[in-house]
Scaffold this active site. Structure first.
Site, PDB file in Angstrom:
ATOM      1  N   GLY A   1      34.218  32.584  37.405  1.00 43.11           N
ATOM      2  CA  GLY A   1      34.568  33.720  38.430  1.00 43.11           C
ATOM      3  C   GLY A   1      33.883  34.766  38.114  1.00 43.11           C
TER       4      GLY A   1
ATOM      5  N   PHE B   1      42.572  53.227  48.968  1.00 43.05           N
ATOM      6  CA  PHE B   1      43.152  52.121  48.430  1.00 43.05           C
ATOM      7  C   PHE B   1      44.422  52.668  47.727  1.00 43.05           C
ATOM      8  CE2 PHE B   1      42.789  47.633  47.549  1.00 43.05           C
ATOM      9  CZ  PHE B   1      41.854  47.190  48.484  1.00 43.05           C
TER      10      PHE B   1
ATOM     11  N   ASP C   1      44.953  28.474  32.238  1.00 48.93           N
ATOM     12  CA  ASP C   1      44.505  27.579  31.144  1.00 48.93           C
ATOM     13  C   ASP C   1      43.971  28.396  29.767  1.00 48.93           C
ATOM     14  OD1 ASP C   1      44.916  26.220  33.395  1.00 48.93           O
ATOM     15  OD2 ASP C   1      43.015  25.028  33.180  1.00 48.93           O
TER      16      ASP C   1
ATOM     17  N   GLN D   1      52.080  41.445  38.400  1.00 51.68           N
ATOM     18  CA  GLN D   1      51.816  42.274  39.517  1.00 51.68           C
ATOM     19  C   GLN D   1      52.239  41.465  40.778  1.00 51.68           C
ATOM     20  OE1 GLN D   1      48.034  43.875  41.230  1.00 51.68           O
ATOM     21  NE2 GLN D   1      49.246  45.546  40.662  1.00 51.68           N
TER      22      GLN D   1
ATOM     23  N   HIS E   1      52.014  41.818  44.573  1.00 51.01           N
ATOM     24  CA  HIS E   1      51.126  42.274  45.665  1.00 51.01           C
ATOM     25  C   HIS E   1      52.240  42.631  46.877  1.00 51.01           C
ATOM     26  CE1 HIS E   1      48.504  43.632  48.767  1.00 51.01           C
ATOM     27  NE2 HIS E   1      47.659  43.751  47.723  1.00 51.01           N
TER      28      HIS E   1
ATOM     29  N   LEU F   1      47.141  36.587  50.819  1.00 51.48           N
ATOM     30  CA  LEU F   1      47.122  37.905  50.774  1.00 51.48           C
ATOM     31  C   LEU F   1      46.600  38.882  52.003  1.00 51.48           C
ATOM     32  CD1 LEU F   1      47.620  40.014  48.072  1.00 51.48           C
ATOM     33  CD2 LEU F   1      45.089  40.392  48.372  1.00 51.48           C
TER      34      LEU F   1
ATOM     35  N   GLU G   1      45.241  45.247  50.409  1.00 52.47           N
ATOM     36  CA  GLU G   1      45.615  46.602  50.533  1.00 52.47           C
ATOM     37  C   GLU G   1      44.641  47.395  51.410  1.00 52.47           C
ATOM     38  OE1 GLU G   1      47.410  47.891  46.778  1.00 52.47           O
ATOM     39  OE2 GLU G   1      46.218  49.616  46.605  1.00 52.47           O
TER      40      GLU G   1
ATOM     41  N   ARG H   1      51.057  49.327  43.723  1.00 60.70           N
ATOM     42  CA  ARG H   1      51.626  48.452  44.110  1.00 60.70           C
ATOM     43  C   ARG H   1      53.121  48.032  43.786  1.00 60.70           C
ATOM     44  NH1 ARG H   1      46.200  44.561  43.576  1.00 60.70           N
ATOM     45  NH2 ARG H   1      45.312  45.533  45.463  1.00 60.70           N
TER      46      ARG H   1
ATOM     47  N   HIS I   1      50.821  38.121  42.182  1.00 58.50           N
ATOM     48  CA  HIS I   1      49.309  38.443  42.340  1.00 58.50           C
ATOM     49  C   HIS I   1      48.157  38.484  41.373  1.00 58.50           C
ATOM     50  CE1 HIS I   1      45.846  39.800  44.739  1.00 58.50           C
ATOM     51  NE2 HIS I   1      45.818  40.975  44.103  1.00 58.50           N
TER      52      HIS I   1
ATOM     53  N   ARG J   1      48.262  47.406  37.843  1.00 58.42           N
ATOM     54  CA  ARG J   1      47.154  47.417  38.215  1.00 58.42           C
ATOM     55  C   ARG J   1      46.924  48.190  39.456  1.00 58.42           C
ATOM     56  NH1 ARG J   1      43.153  44.562  41.186  1.00 58.42           N
ATOM     57  NH2 ARG J   1      44.636  42.859  41.504  1.00 58.42           N
TER      58      ARG J   1
ATOM     59  N   LEU K   1      38.522  44.049  40.179  1.00 55.59           N
ATOM     60  CA  LEU K   1      36.992  43.496  40.041  1.00 55.59           C
ATOM     61  C   LEU K   1      36.142  44.670  39.389  1.00 55.59           C
ATOM     62  CD1 LEU K   1      36.427  42.930  44.110  1.00 55.59           C
ATOM     63  CD2 LEU K   1      36.553  41.211  42.251  1.00 55.59           C
TER      64      LEU K   1
HETATM   65  C1  LIG Z   1      44.058  37.039  47.087  1.00 52.57           C
HETATM   66  C2  LIG Z   1      43.329  37.917  46.270  1.00 52.57           C
HETATM   67  C3  LIG Z   1      43.022  39.000  46.442  1.00 52.57           C
HETATM   68  C4  LIG Z   1      42.392  40.023  45.443  1.00 52.57           C
HETATM   69  N1  LIG Z   1      41.853  41.345  45.857  1.00 52.57           N
HETATM   70  C5  LIG Z   1      41.211  42.088  44.981  1.00 52.57           C
HETATM   71  C6  LIG Z   1      40.549  43.472  45.464  1.00 52.57           C
HETATM   72  O1  LIG Z   1      40.430  43.636  46.681  1.00 52.57           O
HETATM   73  N2  LIG Z   1      40.232  44.020  44.337  1.00 52.57           N
HETATM   74  C7  LIG Z   1      40.211  43.854  43.094  1.00 52.57           C
HETATM   75  O2  LIG Z   1      39.639  44.456  42.468  1.00 52.57           O
HETATM   76  N3  LIG Z   1      40.784  42.672  42.810  1.00 52.57           N
HETATM   77  C8  LIG Z   1      41.216  41.939  43.705  1.00 52.57           C
HETATM   78  N4  LIG Z   1      41.984  40.636  43.227  1.00 52.57           N
HETATM   79  C9  LIG Z   1      42.169  40.211  41.866  1.00 52.57           C
HETATM   80  C10 LIG Z   1      40.621  39.881  41.520  1.00 52.57           C
HETATM   81  O3  LIG Z   1      40.140  38.935  42.343  1.00 52.57           O
HETATM   82  C11 LIG Z   1      41.056  38.574  40.294  1.00 52.57           C
HETATM   83  O4  LIG Z   1      41.873  39.263  39.094  1.00 52.57           O
HETATM   84  C12 LIG Z   1      39.848  38.277  39.916  1.00 52.57           C
HETATM   85  O5  LIG Z   1      38.845  37.521  40.564  1.00 52.57           O
HETATM   86  C13 LIG Z   1      39.781  37.433  38.483  1.00 52.57           C
HETATM   87  O6  LIG Z   1      38.661  36.962  38.150  1.00 52.57           O
HETATM   88  P1  LIG Z   1      38.232  36.091  37.089  1.00 52.57           P
HETATM   89  O7  LIG Z   1      36.786  35.816  36.693  1.00 52.57           O
HETATM   90  O8  LIG Z   1      38.841  36.475  35.742  1.00 52.57           O
HETATM   91  O9  LIG Z   1      38.718  34.553  37.320  1.00 52.57           O
HETATM   92  P2  LIG Z   1      38.538  33.593  38.459  1.00 52.57           P
HETATM   93  O10 LIG Z   1      37.963  34.255  39.533  1.00 52.57           O
HETATM   94  O11 LIG Z   1      40.074  33.146  38.895  1.00 52.57           O
HETATM   95  O12 LIG Z   1      38.000  32.641  37.783  1.00 52.57           O
HETATM   96  C14 LIG Z   1      38.383  31.684  36.875  1.00 52.57           C
HETATM   97  C15 LIG Z   1      37.445  30.672  36.482  1.00 52.57           C
HETATM   98  O13 LIG Z   1      38.031  29.979  35.205  1.00 52.57           O
HETATM   99  C16 LIG Z   1      37.748  28.557  35.438  1.00 52.57           C
HETATM  100  N5  LIG Z   1      38.777  27.904  34.856  1.00 52.57           N
HETATM  101  C17 LIG Z   1      39.824  28.337  34.799  1.00 52.57           C
HETATM  102  N6  LIG Z   1      40.671  27.205  33.896  1.00 52.57           N
HETATM  103  C18 LIG Z   1      39.716  26.527  33.111  1.00 52.57           C
HETATM  104  C19 LIG Z   1      39.590  25.578  32.080  1.00 52.57           C
HETATM  105  N7  LIG Z   1      40.642  25.092  31.611  1.00 52.57           N
HETATM  106  N8  LIG Z   1      38.565  24.954  32.044  1.00 52.57           N
HETATM  107  C20 LIG Z   1      37.266  25.445  32.325  1.00 52.57           C
HETATM  108  N9  LIG Z   1      37.234  26.356  33.487  1.00 52.57           N
HETATM  109  C21 LIG Z   1      38.330  26.901  34.046  1.00 52.57           C
HETATM  110  C22 LIG Z   1      37.894  28.424  36.855  1.00 52.57           C
HETATM  111  O14 LIG Z   1      37.165  27.130  37.407  1.00 52.57           O
HETATM  112  C23 LIG Z   1      37.393  29.660  37.613  1.00 52.57           C
HETATM  113  O15 LIG Z   1      35.772  29.446  37.472  1.00 52.57           O
HETATM  114  C24 LIG Z   1      42.714  39.928  44.079  1.00 52.57           C
HETATM  115  C25 LIG Z   1      43.063  38.591  43.902  1.00 52.57           C
HETATM  116  C26 LIG Z   1      43.506  37.872  44.837  1.00 52.57           C
HETATM  117  C27 LIG Z   1      44.439  36.469  44.354  1.00 52.57           C
END
Ligand SMILES: Cc1cc2nc3c(=O)[nH]c(=O)nc-3n(C[C@H](O)[C@H](O)[C@H](O)COP(=O)(O)OP(=O)(O)OC[C@H]3O[C@@H](n4cnc5c(N)ncnc54)[C@H](O)[C@@H]3O)c2cc1C
Ligand code: HEM
Ligand code: SF4
Ligand code: F3S
Ligand code: FES
Lengths: 145, 236, 580, 161
Positions: free
Chosen positions: C13, C116, C218, C237, C239, C249, C252, C283, C349, C391, C397
């Site tokens: 991600g 926001f 995981d 959290q 939302h 979602l 906001e 939130r 959320h 948060r 992000l």
């Molecule tokens: C609908 C929605 C809207 C949002 N809007 C905002 C916003 O406007 N502003 C903001 O700041 N935040 C927002 N957030 C929060 C933010 O998007 C997330 O907290 C953030 O994207 C999480 O990123 P990450 O890189 O930690 O994980 P993710 O992007 O969830 O990525 C997780 C990664 O881990 C991998 N993975 C998981 N388990 C395993 C495993 N066992 N083995 C190998 N790979 C694995 C997955 O394949 C994936 O690639 C929002 C969240 C949601 C759900």
């Protein structure tokens, strides 16, 4: 000191993908765009075949009798129908070609569906009007008029 | 209501050729097509395999052929697919790529093509202290293209790709457009020759299946045409 | 098969890719292992924006951002980390822009910013425009741009490899991970000097959630099973504005652009609870208020939702600044937000808690400084802690990119420093526990399907551990979880094949889910106060005297657990009552 | 990984294909009009002949305008056969050059357009490079033969009248 990861063995997947010969033509819902293209392609091929025969036939132009016989042949009923189909193919191909040119050169893609139906109407009109003589001739021939 | 859900099944491990399986699934008009598949997987047959993740049309996992057209399963509702009780919905994998299992296709080639077009910003001038400026008008030129989620619905709906698997296809070339027309990018000279080749732009016959299939409603053909014009003018 | 790399990043991600990119630019050999193709990661779903005091629209200052974040966290966020984040945010976002993220622009051609929830000017005076955005697909454009850059820089991707185990030497040094290749059903070992978890959130443990099906936490569970702690798991959290019943979602940003929440009387009820910022309150507060309205019978049509009214903001704003949510409402609810209000209810959320780390993403096993050699965590699965008890929107992000970047740089540095050392030795037969686990599931023929266990887990978490909690519900939840743990161990799968067996992975994930769900419920029961998103009906007050601290949850994986404490770091802003 | 897009530019050919296509619209309209619909010069008339008639050497009847024009040109005894109608157009040296120019242009455009299009189709469905090369060589050779035949016919037409 950057490490070149590309030089390592491929690892997107450990199983190399195998590409069987995928189908070249797929069953898929036919919308205007795909219909237009299929018809364009078929009419294009048809016209090329006609073009080949036609140009080959031009050899007769140097010989009076051969040319007359050739043209007389073109007046057989079967050729009259062919003539009509040729007109239809050419008219369709030309106008759809125009549509493609407008889309590619003038960026008319957002209007493509409307363009398709408009040009389809024009094409239909041309086929009916332009093809009338041939059809009339065939019909009178068969009805013995 | 109850629907007949027809799914194109295939498991190479089993040695059996692909076949159609039919399941009877309860559904509401506002359910997504994905929820039908989930119902089958969870309650009727755990071996049914498909990709999914976000469930609201943003991750691009679940593009597949639904009722003969490529769609995102999570973004299309039952009411838009059938009229009423007892009707049939069919699910098949995206056409034109090897099938791994059931609705899961091998996307290796799809992403190879994406990588081939240099899908990144090329600009060797040292960046300014702050952001590079870009007017809203300049931004608008690429905004539509930046919506792409790389689901592959377009490329796998394009008859030109079915015919010639080497054709780069709409998704990859849309990426090329997105960067080439970005006012901050200076990489045309490198990127254009790739799309201006036998595998590239000229195999787009403006069929519009891609636009029809795109779940993000991107007018792909429009942007490919712009790229074509740029490639032509770049020759002089 | 054994793959060998300097750094293995688990998860692709925003956090994982950011770490990968910067580590790669620092010259390290980086592999990213992800159970989804990187572009399918849930970062793509982030809609509204990413906060940074760029001051493109009006005066802004990183310190104001820091204050808002501290206050938003209900004073339990670590202020040193928050300062780093807010100071680093503008430059990191400018770097993202240079990488090509197509941000929306204002008239001067600068990155456009909008309001926001919880983001204010001059320490709480009035809302400020701080959220940089790309319409309402901010996360999506960031994710795609980062992936593009990683491809450019030849980061090695192992797509659709699910990591199931973390490998450590007997001395507690990290030496790799074990992953299951979904395509072939093979188990692989990744041998590395550094492992970095970036596996995202856990929202799928709840019935209604904005998170993806893959959001099964995981990484948190894997780390927990290694005897390492999870921090602050009680803070979950919700939302306020998820689409009713679906949980999808509505950003906001919708309220940032002027949307208003109304109850069944048409009243703008947030005016009563938060007179200054109204609908743009943080939130935790808004979600609690919505639930209060519903409980007091002011839900729409007596049902469990309220209305988000966008009808007055105009079609233009909806179509250009919030196009995605306009489409969502139309597609999934059959509602045109231009003309009708949108039915919304709180949806699970975000995970404030997670794997405890320091400012550079290094995982800590207990108190500050107790780093686990070679182990990093970033993103939603980590807890730095900048979000504390709640948060603020846009801060996730920021967290991903700021700490992802810092971890990336730090990891590259560490690889440099350790370049003459060999990799720590792998344990004997590193794949055995994983193989045993999978074989056990595959060989079982009697039992429940995964879905039965998962549905019950989601239900109990939703009923007992959501916005409002008390002793009774939490005791119930823990009892349920105990039973669920047993059931999760006996699930049966019908798919016995090797090829793309997602059902098998579902069965593994349910085990993970039980583990961290227990951390959430137990943490919530342990913390006998109300703070931020953690709202105890039986302890409605914040209790700084006893609870101004982080909790660390340790588990033996069999239902036995214990807690540790960790001090909260306070630099500039002394805890105050939190009023909006 | 396969490499994509390493060939030289195809932009010019593609552009020409569209240009020739667009020109062909006008050329075709003229061609069709003159051959089929113009009362004075149409070599093709809307008349059907049975196969017996064709065997007996019966020729189609031309419009009175066409007959009058042919007789005016080649004397009142001239027979009116398709050949004579064509020659009518070529008899005037100025027109002859114009018509021949027109036909040569038409021939070249149609051949380029048609065979380029044909090659597109062939390269779509033939997947290996060798096959494509063979198809391309064969089809363009055919085009070349046709070009020679066509040019010869068009240029020499009318010389022997
Ligand atoms: C609908 C929605 C809207 C949002 N809007 C905002 C916003 O406007 N502003 C903001 O700041 N935040 C927002 N957030 C929060 C933010 O998007 C997330 O907290 C953030 O994207 C999480 O990123 P990450 O890189 O930690 O994980 P993710 O992007 O969830 O990525 C997780 C990664 O881990 C991998 N993975 C998981 N388990 C395993 C495993 N066992 N083995 C190998 N790979 C694995 C997955 O394949 C994936 O690639 C929002 C969240 C949601 C759900
Ligand atoms: C009358 C005016 C004509 C116009 C405007 C026209 C236009 C076009 C255009 C734009 C294309 C490109 C299609 C694509 O790449 O998607 C095309 C293809 C083609 N044309 Fe024409 N054309 C015309 C006449 C002809 C004639 C007279 C012939 C035959 C000799 C012909 C044969 C073909 C063939 C074979 C193709 C290829 C079809 C394909 O690729 O699917 N065209 N035409
Ligand atoms: S252009 Fe549309 S259909 Fe194609 S990959 Fe992108 S989102 Fe999917
Ligand atoms: S369907 Fe294919 S041909 Fe072009 S317009 Fe779309 S890429
Ligand atoms: S599940 Fe993410 S796009 Fe459908």
């Amino acid at each position: 000191m950057a490490v070149e990861t590309l030089e390592r063995p491929p690892a997107e997947t450990t199983e190399a993908p195998v590409y069987e010969d995928d189908a070249r033509i797929v069953r898929y819902k036919i919308r205007t765009g795909m219909f237009a293209w299929m018809a364009h392609r078929l009419s294009g091929i048809a016209i090329v075949i006609y073009l080949i025969l036609h140009v080959w036939g031009l050899k007769a132009l140097t010989d009076r009798d051969a040319f007359n016989a050739l043209i007389a042949g073109y007046h057989a009923p079967i050729f009259k129908i062919g003539e009509f189909l040729l007109l239809a193919a050419v008219a369709y191909h030309a106008f759809n070609g125009l549509r493609i040119v407008l889309i590619d050169f003038l960026g008319w893609s957002p209007k493509q569906k409307r363009l398709f139906w408009t040009l389809a109407a024009v094409t239909a009109a041309i086929i009916v009007i332009g093809g009338y003589p041939s059809i009339y001739a065939v019909v009178t021939y068969f009805t013995g008029g | 209501m109850k629907l007949n859900v027809k799914v194109r099944r295939y498991d190479p491990e089993s040695g059996k050729p692909p076949y159609w399986a039919t399941y009877e699934v309860p559904a509401e008009p506002m359910d997504s097509a994905l929820s039908l598949l989930l119902h089958i997987k969870w309650h009727l047959d755990g071996t049914l395999t498909f990709r999914k993740s976000c469930a609201h049309g943003i991750c691009g996992s679940d593009a597949m052929q639904i009722n003969g057209e490529n769609k995102l399963a999570c973004s299309v509702l039952v009411q838009d697919l059938v009229k009423g009780d007892g009707d049939t919905i069919s699910f098949a994998p995206l056409p034109g790529s090897p099938v791994i299992k059931d609705l899961v296709i091998d996307q290796t080639r799809f992403f190879e093509k994406y990588r081939a077009v240099m899908p990144w910003l090329i600009n060797d001038t040292p960046p300014p202290e702050r952001e590079r400026l870009q007017s809203p008008e300049e931004h608008a030129i690429i905004e539509d293209a930046t919506k792409c989620i790389m689901c592959g619905a377009c490329t796998h709906s394009c008859p030109s790709t079915w015919a010639d698997p080497d054709y780069l296809g709409p998704a990859a070339m849309l990426k090329a457009y997105r960067y080439t027309f970005d006012s901050r990018d200076a990489g045309s000279a490198q990127r254009l020759p790739i799309v201006d080749s036998k595998d590239g732009l000229w195999k787009c016959y403006t069929i519009f299946n891609c636009v029809q299939a795109c779940p993000k409603e991107i007018d792909i053909t429009r942007w490919l045409s712009a790229l074509k014009r740029k490639a032509v003018t770049a020759q002089y | 098969m054994t793959f060998s790399h300097d750094i293995v990043i688990v998860g692709a991600g925003g956090a994982g890719l950011m770490a990968a990119l910067y580590a790669r630019e620092g010259g390290a050999d980086v592999a990213v292992v992800s159970k989804l193709h990187p572009l399918r990661s849930h970062t793509g779903a982030a809609q509204g924006g990413i906060g940074a005091a760029l001051g493109n629209e009006e005066e802004d200052h990183w310190l104001w951002h820091a204050f808002d974040t501290v206050k938003g966290s209900d004073y339990i966020g670590d202020q040193d980390a928050i300062e780093i984040m807010c100071q680093d945010a503008p430059r990191t976002i400018v770097e993202l822009e240079h990488y090509g993220v197509p941000f929306s622009r204002n008239k001067q051609g600068k990155i456009s910013q909008r309001r926001f929830g919880g983001h204010t000017r001059n320490f709480g005076e009035a809302p400020v425009r701080r959220a940089c955005h790309a319409a309402d697909r901010t996360g999506h454009t960031i994710l795609h741009t980062l992936y593009d850059q990683c491809v450019k820089n030849h980061v090695r991707f192992y797509d659709e490899f699910q990591v199931l185990d973390l490998l450590m030497t007997p001395d507690g040094e990290t030496c790799g991970v074990v992953a299951y290749e979904i395509l072939t059903g093979e188990i692989h070992t990744f041998h590395a000097k550094i492992v970095c978890f970036a596996t995202g959130g856990y929202g799928r443990a709840f019935k209604t959630t904005s998170n993806a099906h893959a959001g099964t936490g995981d990484g948190m569970a894997i780390v927990l099973r290694k005897g390492l702690p999870l921090e602050d798991m009680e803070f979950v959290q919700f939302h306020p504005t998820g689409l009713y019943r679906l949980g999808i979602l509505i950003t906001e940003g919708a309220r940032g652009e002027g949307g208003i929440l109304r109850n069944n009387e048409g009243e703008r009820f947030m005016e009563r609870y938060a007179p200054t910022v109204k609908d743009l309150a943080p939130r935790d507060l808004v979600s609690q208020c919505i639930y209060k309205e519903i409980r007091e019978g002011r839900g729409i049509n007596g049902k469990e939702y309220v209305h988000l009214d966008m009808t007055h903001v105009g079609e233009d704003v909806l179509l250009h600044k919030l196009p995605e949510i306009t489409v969502f409402s139309r597609t999934y609810m059959g509602i045109d937000p231009v003309k009708q209000p949108i039915p919304v209810a709180p949806t699970c959320h975000y995970a404030m808690g997670g794997i405890p780390t320091d400012h550079d993403g290094r995982v800590e096993r207990a108190q500050r400084g107790s780093t686990v050699p070679g182990l990093y965590a970033v993103g939603e699965c980590a807890c730095v802690s900048v979000h504390g008890a709640n948060r603020l929107g846009t801060n996730s992000l920021v967290d991903l990119v700021v700490f992802g970047r810092r971890a990336g740089i730090r990891m590259a540095q560490e690889i440099q420093d350790r370049r003459n050392e060999p990799k720590p030795l792998l344990p004997d037969d590193p794949q055995k526990p994983t193989r045993d686990l999978l074989d056990a599931i595959l060989s079982r023929t009697e039992g429940e399907p995964v879905v039965a266990v998962r549905t019950d887990l989601q239900q109990t978490m939703m009923d007992n551990v959501s916005v409002f909690r008390n002793e009774e519900t939490l005791t119930q939840a823990l009892a349920d979880l105990k039973a669920l743990r047993e059931r999760a161990r006996r699930v049966v799968v019908r798919d016995k094949g090797k090829r793309f067996n997602t059902e098998l992975m579902d069965a593994v994930e349910i085990g993970f889910m039980v583990d961290y769900a227990e951390a959430i419920a137990a943490g919530a029961k342990y913390r006998t106060e109300s703070r931020g998103a953690h709202s105890r009906e039986d302890y409605p007050q914040r209790d700084d005297e006893h609870w101004l601290k982080h909790t660390l949850f340790y588990s033996d994986g069999q239902g036995g657990y214990e807690f540790g404490d960790k001090k909260v770091i306070i630099t500039r802003f002394q805890p105050k009552e939190r009023k909006y | 990984m396969r490499t994509y897009g390493t060939n030289r530019s195809n932009a010019l050919n593609w552009f020409l294909h569209r240009i020739t296509g667009t020109f062909l619209i006008f050329l075709l309209i003229t061609h069709f009009w003159v051959q089929h619909y113009d009362a004075q010069t149409a070599t093709v008339v809307a008349q059907t002949l049975s196969s017996e008639q064709i065997e007996q050497g019966v020729l189609p009847e031309y419009s009175s305008e066409a007959r009058a024009a042919v007789k005016a040109k080649f004397g009142p005894d001239a027979t009116v056969t398709p050949y004579d109608v064509v020659m009518l157009r070529l008899a005037d040296p100025v027109y002859a050059v114009l018509w021949k120019g027109f036909n040569i242009l038409f021939l070249i455009f149609a051949l380029h357009h048609g065979f380029y299009g044909l090659n597109n189709i062939l390269s779509d469905y033939i997947r290996n490079d060798m096959g494509r090369l063979v198809a391309r060589v064969l089809s363009w050779s055919l085009a070349l033969v046709l070009l020679v035949v066509g040019l010869y016919a068009v240029i020499t037409a009318g010389w022997t009248y």
